[in-house]
Scaffold this active site. Structure first.
Site, PDB file in Angstrom:
ATOM      1  CG  HIS A 125      -1.822   1.097   1.401  1.00  0.00           C
ATOM      2  ND1 HIS A 125      -1.771   1.973   2.455  1.00  0.00           N
ATOM      3  CD2 HIS A 125      -2.862   1.488   0.621  1.00  0.00           C
ATOM      4  CE1 HIS A 125      -2.755   2.855   2.332  1.00  0.00           C
ATOM      5  NE2 HIS A 125      -3.431   2.584   1.224  1.00  0.00           N
ATOM      6  NE  ARG A 126      -1.843   5.817   1.042  1.00  0.00           N
ATOM      7  CZ  ARG A 126      -2.400   6.489   2.032  1.00  0.00           C
ATOM      8  NH1 ARG A 126      -1.662   7.197   2.843  1.00  0.00           N
ATOM      9  NH2 ARG A 126      -3.709   6.448   2.210  1.00  0.00           N
ATOM     10  CD  GLU A 178      -3.063   2.103  -3.030  1.00  0.00           C
ATOM     11  OE1 GLU A 178      -4.031   2.844  -3.179  1.00  0.00           O
ATOM     12  OE2 GLU A 178      -2.058   2.441  -2.358  1.00  0.00           O
ATOM     13  CG  ASP A 192      -2.876   6.891  -3.607  1.00  0.00           C
ATOM     14  OD1 ASP A 192      -4.013   6.418  -3.542  1.00  0.00           O
ATOM     15  OD2 ASP A 192      -1.962   6.588  -2.807  1.00  0.00           O
ATOM     16  CG  HIS A 217      -3.347   9.193  -0.175  1.00  0.00           C
ATOM     17  ND1 HIS A 217      -4.030  10.004   0.713  1.00  0.00           N
ATOM     18  CD2 HIS A 217      -4.153   8.130  -0.400  1.00  0.00           C
ATOM     19  CE1 HIS A 217      -5.190   9.438   1.020  1.00  0.00           C
ATOM     20  NE2 HIS A 217      -5.292   8.300   0.358  1.00  0.00           N
ATOM     21  CD  GLU A 265      -7.303   5.368  -4.266  1.00  0.00           C
ATOM     22  OE1 GLU A 265      -8.106   6.217  -3.837  1.00  0.00           O
ATOM     23  OE2 GLU A 265      -6.634   4.622  -3.524  1.00  0.00           O
ATOM     24  CE  LYS A 300      -6.648  10.001  -3.071  1.00  0.00           C
ATOM     25  NZ  LYS A 300      -7.346   9.265  -1.992  1.00  0.00           N
ATOM     26  CG  ASP A 351       0.085   0.717   5.572  1.00  0.00           C
ATOM     27  OD1 ASP A 351      -0.170   1.086   4.409  1.00  0.00           O
ATOM     28  OD2 ASP A 351      -0.542   1.130   6.569  1.00  0.00           O
TER      29      ASP A 351
END
Length: 240
Positions: A7-8, A34, A36, A49, A109, A111, A229
């Site tokens: 995640h990120r 993942e 953003d 993000h 993703e 945003k 994470d």
């Protein structure tokens, strides 16, 4: 086997949404990332993000008010000071270029819930085509109009609606908008929902799964992937 998406990037240990976090996730053995994306003032796709740069960098203000050149001067490792060198905000292009050197999957993703960022979908899809990453990218968003639009532009790129509340029969909803997967908040993904979705051919990748008991639950039921994470911890639990 359930895949592990960072995640990120490996954001538990490194500054989120930076090349450092992505490279460390890959080194740790994560199957996917993942990240953003947002647009700068001059229409460049950058990986960050929040709509503002305040939380993750040493700058202040909205991403949309910076030119690409200006935003690149900020330090995205600012909050994790133990890193000696500066980490810039990456461009999406930089990430896709690096992906040509490995086999990692990438969940992008969009945003665009707060600011609609006109033309963002086309720009993202053009880059995916340029780097021939159609089969290694998933496009997700809380803005479901946006992913439907992506699906209309290119039906070969996988899309996934993000949602944080319980959704009734989400596999039916996913099929109705041309999505091959769903990305629910982990609290909105009970076992029955995960099993039924997979049975209907819809992949399920809950976010952000960090607690051991939650990770164990998703691994035990054969969830498609978890977004976490801490990919190192998740892989350790999975490999037990």
């Amino acid at each position: 086997m359930t895949l592990v998406f960072a995640h990120r990037g490996y954001s538990q240990a490194y500054p989120e949404n930076t090349m450092k976090a992505f490279k460390e996730a890959a080194l740790a053995g994560a199957h996917g990332l993942e990240l953003d994306v947002q647009l700068t003032k001059d229409g460049q796709l950058v990986v960050i993000h929040d709509e503002k740069v305040d939380r993750t960098t040493n700058g202040k203000g909205f991403v949309k008010d910076f030119t690409f050149k200006e935003i690149r001067k900020l330090d995205a490792s600012y909050k994790k000071k133990r890193l000696l060198q500066k980490e810039p905000i990456p461009s999406l292009e930089e990430v896709l270029e690096w992906m040509t050197t490995n086999q990692i999957i990438c969940n992008i993703e969009l945003k665009n819930g707060v600011f609609p960022y006109k033309g963002m979908e086309e720009k993202v899809i053009d880059l995916i085509h340029t780097y021939k990453m159609k089969d290694r990218v998933i496009l997700s968003s809380f803005n479901h109009y946006s992913i439907v639009y992506c699906y209309r532009i290119d039906q070969e790129i996988e899309t996934a609606p993000l949602f944080s509340e319980g959704l009734y029969m989400p596999w039916v909803y996913a099929q109705s908008i041309g999505a091959k997967s769903i990305h629910p908040r982990h609290t909105a993904a009970p076992n029955e929902l995960v099993r039924a979705s997979i049975e209907y051919g819809i992949a399920v990748r809950p976010y952000t799964v960090n607690k051991e008991k939650d990770l164990q639950r998703f691994f035990a039921i054969g969830c498609s992937a978890v977004i976490t994470d801490d990919p190192v911890k998740a892989l350790q639990i999975r490999n037990r």
